[in-house]
Design a protein around this motif. Structure first.
Motif, short mmCIF file in Angstrom:
data_model
loop_
_atom_site.label_atom_id
_atom_site.label_comp_id
_atom_site.label_asym_id
_atom_site.label_seq_id
_atom_site.Cartn_x
_atom_site.Cartn_y
_atom_site.Cartn_z
N ASN A 157 12.53 -5.39 8.06
CA ASN A 157 13.12 -4.41 8.98
C ASN A 157 12.18 -4.06 10.14
N GLY A 158 11.50 -5.03 10.65
CA GLY A 158 10.64 -4.78 11.80
C GLY A 158 9.31 -4.12 11.46
N ARG A 159 9.09 -3.88 10.16
CA ARG A 159 7.80 -3.28 9.77
C ARG A 159 7.05 -4.26 8.90
N THR A 160 5.73 -4.31 9.13
CA THR A 160 4.91 -5.24 8.36
C THR A 160 4.39 -4.59 7.08
N ARG A 161 4.61 -5.26 5.99
CA ARG A 161 4.07 -4.79 4.71
C ARG A 161 3.04 -5.80 4.23
N CYS B 227 -10.10 -9.66 -6.78
CA CYS B 227 -9.26 -9.04 -7.80
C CYS B 227 -7.80 -9.00 -7.37
N LEU B 228 -7.56 -9.04 -6.07
CA LEU B 228 -6.21 -8.99 -5.54
C LEU B 228 -5.99 -10.11 -4.53
N LYS B 229 -4.71 -10.47 -4.38
CA LYS B 229 -4.32 -11.42 -3.32
C LYS B 229 -3.34 -10.71 -2.40
N ALA B 230 -3.52 -10.86 -1.10
CA ALA B 230 -2.65 -10.20 -0.13
C ALA B 230 -1.68 -11.20 0.50
N LYS B 231 -0.48 -10.70 0.79
CA LYS B 231 0.52 -11.55 1.45
C LYS B 231 1.33 -10.68 2.39
N ARG B 232 1.28 -10.96 3.69
CA ARG B 232 2.00 -10.15 4.68
C ARG B 232 3.47 -10.52 4.68
N LYS B 233 4.30 -9.50 4.81
CA LYS B 233 5.74 -9.73 4.85
C LYS B 233 6.34 -8.74 5.85
N THR B 234 7.24 -9.22 6.69
CA THR B 234 7.87 -8.31 7.64
C THR B 234 9.29 -7.99 7.19
N GLY C 39 0.77 -1.23 0.00
CA GLY C 39 0.00 0.00 0.00
C GLY C 39 0.80 1.29 0.00
N TYR C 40 1.67 1.39 0.97
CA TYR C 40 2.46 2.61 1.11
C TYR C 40 3.28 2.87 -0.15
N GLU C 41 3.77 1.79 -0.73
CA GLU C 41 4.58 1.89 -1.95
C GLU C 41 3.72 2.41 -3.12
N ILE C 42 2.50 1.95 -3.19
CA ILE C 42 1.58 2.39 -4.24
C ILE C 42 1.34 3.89 -4.14
N ALA C 43 1.13 4.35 -2.91
CA ALA C 43 0.88 5.78 -2.69
C ALA C 43 2.06 6.62 -3.18
N ARG C 44 3.28 6.19 -2.81
CA ARG C 44 4.50 6.92 -3.22
C ARG C 44 4.67 6.88 -4.73
N GLU C 45 4.40 5.73 -5.30
CA GLU C 45 4.56 5.54 -6.74
C GLU C 45 3.64 6.48 -7.53
N ILE C 46 2.39 6.57 -7.10
CA ILE C 46 1.43 7.43 -7.80
C ILE C 46 1.86 8.88 -7.72
#
Lengths: 115, 115
Positions: free
Chosen positions: A71-75, A62-69, A28-35
């Motif tokens: 550097n101590g932050r969850t994406r 329409c989308l599939k989610a996958k959590r990944k941690t 998500g955060y990456e999408i916001a920066r990218e736009i």
DNA sequence: TCGCTATACCTCAAAATGTTAGGTATTGTT
DNA sequence: AACAATACCTAACATTTTGAGGTATAGCGA
């Protein structure tokens, strides 16, 4: 100086999100920066519309989610499904259709001439 | 076969209404027919959004209303005010701005090349 | 170490906009 | 008489967007 969203934004967040996720998985955060960076900060998607849109796209399959941690932050990484690609195609066609008609009615040269 | 409105319609009714009323005074029902016929029925404005939009534009001072009875039927003619012309200009600029950015991000040739 | 910025997720209330599905009333057509 | 067209309108509902928050960790400079 970052621009606020405009009146003509309905459906645009979803459209751009799907478009980006076709080329690669993103969180998500990456999408916001990218736009924001993709257009010289002329357009930004608020997180209050970004995250709910991602959730609803996921719920609709329409989308599939996958959590990944990292550097101590969850994406939460999202990838487009077949159904997401189908939806993007129809949304892009609809975007093209509406903007062509409106642009023509506004007196600009028809969009039909490009592409 | 008449098309329903799309997801990308936010603000479009107001934009087209103002655009039409710049060229000449029209009444609501006439505006609806005009929009349908102007693009081969590819786009239509429902009356449920047309009339409230006309009322709100009038309340904001962008339009002036004048009732006229023709053949036993009452028509409400609207004309654009100075403020309405100003609003149309900014809306058209915004429409151009947003559609350019989105189109470019979608991978079409940039709208910057036309006009 | 304190404070700030960036990263990364999220939600809620309110506003705005649009859709669905009606309603009234007159005129013209079959 | 029945129906389509003209001409106005609204109310309930759904969806989308905005504004304004909230949580928590990491990294950096003072």
């Amino acid at each position: 100086m970052r621009r606020t969203n405009s009146d003509f934004m309905t459906g645009v967040p979803e459209l751009l999100i799907l478009k980006l996720l076709i080329s690669r998985d993103m969180y998500g955060y990456e999408i916001a920066r990218e736009i924001e960076s993709a257009n010289g900060e002329g357009l930004s998607i608020s997180e209050a519309i970004l995250y709910p849109t991602l959730h609803s796209l996921e719920k609709r399959g329409c989308l599939k989610a996958k959590r990944k941690t990292v550097n101590g932050r969850t994406r939460v990484y999202y990838s487009a499904t077949k159904s997401g690609r189908v939806r993007l195609n129809s949304m892009m066609a609809e975007w093209q259709r509406i903007t062509s008609i409106v642009s023509e009615m506004l007196g600009r040269r028809a969009d039909a001439s490009i592409r």
